[in-house]
Write a protein that holds these residues in place. Structure first.
Motif: not given
Length: 227
Positions: A39-45, A106-109
Protein backbone atom coordinates in the motif's frame (compact mmCIF):
# COMPACT_ATOMS: atom_id res chain seq x y z
CA UNK A 1 12.50 -66.25 6.62
CA UNK A 2 9.82 -65.81 3.94
CA UNK A 3 7.42 -64.48 6.55
CA UNK A 4 10.01 -61.89 7.62
CA UNK A 5 10.55 -60.83 4.01
CA UNK A 6 6.80 -60.43 3.50
CA UNK A 7 6.57 -58.28 6.64
CA UNK A 8 9.44 -56.03 5.48
CA UNK A 9 7.86 -55.68 2.04
CA UNK A 10 4.53 -54.70 3.61
CA UNK A 11 6.20 -52.05 5.78
CA UNK A 12 8.09 -50.62 2.79
CA UNK A 13 4.92 -50.56 0.70
CA UNK A 14 3.00 -48.71 3.42
CA UNK A 15 5.83 -46.20 3.79
CA UNK A 16 5.93 -45.58 0.04
CA UNK A 17 2.17 -45.07 -0.08
CA UNK A 18 2.34 -42.60 2.81
CA UNK A 19 5.15 -40.70 1.10
CA UNK A 20 3.23 -40.46 -2.18
CA UNK A 21 0.12 -39.20 -0.40
CA UNK A 22 2.10 -36.54 1.45
CA UNK A 23 3.73 -35.38 -1.78
CA UNK A 24 0.38 -35.18 -3.52
CA UNK A 25 -1.13 -32.83 -0.90
CA UNK A 26 1.88 -30.73 0.07
CA UNK A 27 1.77 -28.33 -2.92
CA UNK A 28 -1.82 -27.41 -2.06
CA UNK A 29 -1.10 -27.11 1.64
CA UNK A 30 1.83 -24.77 1.12
CA UNK A 31 0.66 -22.81 -1.95
CA UNK A 32 0.38 -19.05 -1.47
CA UNK A 33 -3.24 -17.96 -1.58
CA UNK A 34 -2.74 -14.27 -2.37
CA UNK A 35 -0.21 -11.94 -3.89
CA UNK A 36 1.17 -9.71 -1.12
CA UNK A 37 -0.27 -6.19 -1.27
CA UNK A 38 1.95 -3.13 -0.94
CA UNK A 39 0.00 0.00 0.00
CA UNK A 40 1.32 3.46 -0.95
CA UNK A 41 -0.18 6.48 0.82
CA UNK A 42 -0.50 10.01 -0.49
CA UNK A 43 0.68 13.50 0.43
CA UNK A 44 0.59 14.61 4.07
CA UNK A 45 -0.23 11.06 5.13
CA UNK A 46 1.28 7.81 6.41
CA UNK A 47 0.76 4.06 6.45
CA UNK A 48 -2.00 4.52 9.05
CA UNK A 49 -4.29 5.81 6.30
CA UNK A 50 -4.66 2.16 5.25
CA UNK A 51 -5.63 0.81 8.68
CA UNK A 52 -9.28 0.25 7.75
CA UNK A 53 -8.50 -1.59 4.52
CA UNK A 54 -5.78 -3.69 6.13
CA UNK A 55 -8.39 -4.75 8.67
CA UNK A 56 -10.89 -5.54 5.92
CA UNK A 57 -8.35 -7.64 4.00
CA UNK A 58 -7.47 -9.58 7.15
CA UNK A 59 -11.15 -10.22 7.82
CA UNK A 60 -11.40 -11.61 4.29
CA UNK A 61 -8.57 -14.09 4.74
CA UNK A 62 -5.33 -12.23 4.05
CA UNK A 63 -2.52 -12.70 6.56
CA UNK A 64 -0.49 -9.90 8.14
CA UNK A 65 2.53 -11.03 6.09
CA UNK A 66 0.56 -10.44 2.89
CA UNK A 67 -0.30 -6.82 3.76
CA UNK A 68 2.48 -4.22 3.68
CA UNK A 69 1.55 -0.63 4.46
CA UNK A 70 4.69 1.49 4.70
CA UNK A 71 5.50 5.14 5.37
CA UNK A 72 7.81 7.35 3.32
CA UNK A 73 8.75 11.04 3.35
CA UNK A 74 5.94 12.50 1.22
CA UNK A 75 7.65 15.89 0.72
CA UNK A 76 10.50 14.43 -1.34
CA UNK A 77 10.49 13.91 -5.10
CA UNK A 78 8.18 11.16 -6.27
CA UNK A 79 11.16 9.71 -8.15
CA UNK A 80 12.99 9.28 -4.84
CA UNK A 81 9.94 7.61 -3.35
CA UNK A 82 9.75 5.31 -6.38
CA UNK A 83 13.31 4.09 -5.73
CA UNK A 84 12.38 3.41 -2.09
CA UNK A 85 9.24 1.60 -3.23
CA UNK A 86 11.42 -0.62 -5.42
CA UNK A 87 13.41 -1.62 -2.34
CA UNK A 88 10.23 -2.14 -0.31
CA UNK A 89 8.76 -4.46 -2.93
CA UNK A 90 12.03 -6.37 -3.21
CA UNK A 91 12.00 -6.89 0.56
CA UNK A 92 8.36 -8.00 0.58
CA UNK A 93 9.03 -10.53 -2.17
CA UNK A 94 12.08 -11.87 -0.35
CA UNK A 95 10.18 -12.13 2.92
CA UNK A 96 7.12 -13.85 1.48
CA UNK A 97 8.67 -15.81 -1.38
CA UNK A 98 6.19 -14.26 -3.81
CA UNK A 99 7.28 -13.63 -7.38
CA UNK A 100 4.93 -10.64 -7.72
CA UNK A 101 2.97 -8.24 -5.53
CA UNK A 102 -0.15 -6.13 -5.96
CA UNK A 103 0.26 -2.37 -5.48
CA UNK A 104 -2.64 -0.30 -4.11
CA UNK A 105 -2.15 3.47 -3.97
CA UNK A 106 -4.03 6.54 -2.83
CA UNK A 107 -3.78 10.11 -4.12
CA UNK A 108 -0.18 11.20 -4.85
CA UNK A 109 0.98 7.64 -4.19
CA UNK A 110 -0.04 6.93 -7.78
CA UNK A 111 2.83 9.07 -9.11
CA UNK A 112 5.70 7.28 -7.35
CA UNK A 113 4.22 3.84 -7.96
CA UNK A 114 3.70 4.52 -11.66
CA UNK A 115 7.22 5.93 -11.93
CA UNK A 116 8.47 2.65 -10.47
CA UNK A 117 6.46 0.68 -13.01
CA UNK A 118 7.49 2.77 -15.99
CA UNK A 119 11.12 3.63 -15.24
CA UNK A 120 12.48 1.20 -12.65
CA UNK A 121 11.47 -2.18 -14.06
CA UNK A 122 8.51 -2.57 -11.74
CA UNK A 123 6.25 -4.21 -14.32
CA UNK A 124 8.22 -7.43 -13.84
CA UNK A 125 7.27 -7.63 -10.17
CA UNK A 126 3.71 -6.27 -10.05
CA UNK A 127 0.61 -8.29 -10.93
CA UNK A 128 -2.17 -5.75 -10.21
CA UNK A 129 -1.94 -1.96 -9.85
CA UNK A 130 -4.85 -0.13 -8.22
CA UNK A 131 -5.11 3.65 -8.08
CA UNK A 132 -7.66 5.01 -5.58
CA UNK A 133 -8.32 8.74 -6.02
CA UNK A 134 -4.97 8.90 -7.77
CA UNK A 135 -3.61 12.20 -9.09
CA UNK A 136 -2.46 10.45 -12.24
CA UNK A 137 -2.50 13.55 -14.43
CA UNK A 138 -1.92 16.04 -11.66
CA UNK A 139 -4.37 18.25 -9.80
CA UNK A 140 -4.87 22.01 -9.76
CA UNK A 141 -5.01 21.87 -5.96
CA UNK A 142 -1.27 21.12 -5.93
CA UNK A 143 -0.55 24.74 -6.85
CA UNK A 144 -1.31 25.63 -3.23
CA UNK A 145 1.73 23.73 -1.95
CA UNK A 146 3.97 23.58 -5.01
CA UNK A 147 6.25 26.32 -3.64
CA UNK A 148 6.81 24.35 -0.42
CA UNK A 149 7.37 20.74 -1.47
CA UNK A 150 8.99 19.18 -4.51
CA UNK A 151 6.49 16.34 -4.52
CA UNK A 152 3.66 18.83 -4.67
CA UNK A 153 5.27 20.79 -7.52
CA UNK A 154 5.54 17.56 -9.48
CA UNK A 155 1.80 17.03 -9.01
CA UNK A 156 0.79 20.27 -10.75
CA UNK A 157 -0.92 19.54 -14.09
CA UNK A 158 1.52 20.08 -16.93
CA UNK A 159 4.61 19.70 -14.74
CA UNK A 160 7.60 18.05 -16.37
CA UNK A 161 7.19 15.10 -14.00
CA UNK A 162 3.52 14.45 -14.84
CA UNK A 163 4.08 15.10 -18.54
CA UNK A 164 6.92 12.57 -18.74
CA UNK A 165 5.04 10.03 -16.63
CA UNK A 166 2.06 10.08 -18.99
CA UNK A 167 3.96 10.20 -22.25
CA UNK A 168 3.49 7.11 -24.39
CA UNK A 169 1.81 4.13 -22.74
CA UNK A 170 0.05 5.07 -19.48
CA UNK A 171 -0.37 1.42 -18.49
CA UNK A 172 2.87 -0.35 -19.49
CA UNK A 173 3.71 -4.01 -19.26
CA UNK A 174 1.47 -6.98 -18.51
CA UNK A 175 0.25 -5.45 -15.23
CA UNK A 176 -3.52 -5.31 -14.65
CA UNK A 177 -4.43 -1.65 -14.05
CA UNK A 178 -7.51 -0.22 -12.38
CA UNK A 179 -8.48 3.25 -11.17
CA UNK A 180 -11.28 4.19 -8.80
CA UNK A 181 -12.43 7.81 -8.89
CA UNK A 182 -15.14 10.00 -7.39
CA UNK A 183 -17.10 12.90 -8.82
CA UNK A 184 -17.05 14.53 -5.36
CA UNK A 185 -13.28 14.48 -4.90
CA UNK A 186 -12.22 18.07 -4.20
CA UNK A 187 -8.54 17.11 -4.05
CA UNK A 188 -8.40 15.74 -7.61
CA UNK A 189 -9.21 18.49 -10.10
CA UNK A 190 -10.28 17.79 -12.74
CA UNK A 191 -11.96 14.47 -11.90
CA UNK A 192 -10.65 13.00 -15.15
CA UNK A 193 -7.09 13.28 -13.81
CA UNK A 194 -7.65 10.05 -11.92
CA UNK A 195 -8.29 7.96 -15.04
CA UNK A 196 -5.63 6.09 -17.00
CA UNK A 197 -5.74 5.10 -20.65
CA UNK A 198 -5.72 1.30 -20.86
CA UNK A 199 -6.93 0.77 -17.29
CA UNK A 200 -10.24 -0.41 -15.89
CA UNK A 201 -11.61 2.99 -14.80
CA UNK A 202 -14.37 2.79 -12.22
CA UNK A 203 -16.49 5.69 -10.99
CA UNK A 204 -17.60 5.07 -7.41
CA UNK A 205 -20.04 7.94 -7.00
CA UNK A 206 -19.87 10.78 -4.50
CA UNK A 207 -17.16 9.92 -1.96
CA UNK A 208 -14.68 12.42 -0.53
CA UNK A 209 -10.97 12.17 -1.24
CA UNK A 210 -9.97 11.15 2.29
CA UNK A 211 -12.79 8.60 2.51
CA UNK A 212 -11.90 6.83 -0.72
CA UNK A 213 -9.36 4.50 0.90
CA UNK A 214 -11.51 3.95 3.98
CA UNK A 215 -14.82 3.24 2.28
CA UNK A 216 -15.88 -0.42 2.49
CA UNK A 217 -17.77 -0.34 -0.80
CA UNK A 218 -14.68 0.83 -2.68
CA UNK A 219 -12.60 -1.74 -0.78
CA UNK A 220 -14.90 -4.56 -1.91
CA UNK A 221 -14.41 -3.58 -5.55
CA UNK A 222 -10.65 -3.35 -5.12
CA UNK A 223 -10.48 -6.73 -3.38
CA UNK A 224 -12.45 -8.33 -6.21
CA UNK A 225 -10.06 -6.83 -8.74
CA UNK A 226 -6.86 -8.07 -7.10
CA UNK A 227 -8.12 -11.57 -6.26
Amino acid sequence: MQRRKRRIAAVLSAAATSLLLSLSVSPTAHAATHDPIVFVHGISSSSSSWDDWVGYFKADGYTAAELDAWTYSWSQSNATTAAQLATEIKNVRARTGASKVDVVVHSMGALSARYYLKNLGGTAYVDDFVSVAGTNHGTSVASLCSWLYRSCAEMVPGSSFVTALNSGDETPGSVNYATYWSNCDAAVDPDSSALLSGATNVGVGCISHDDMNNDHGVYAQVRAFVE
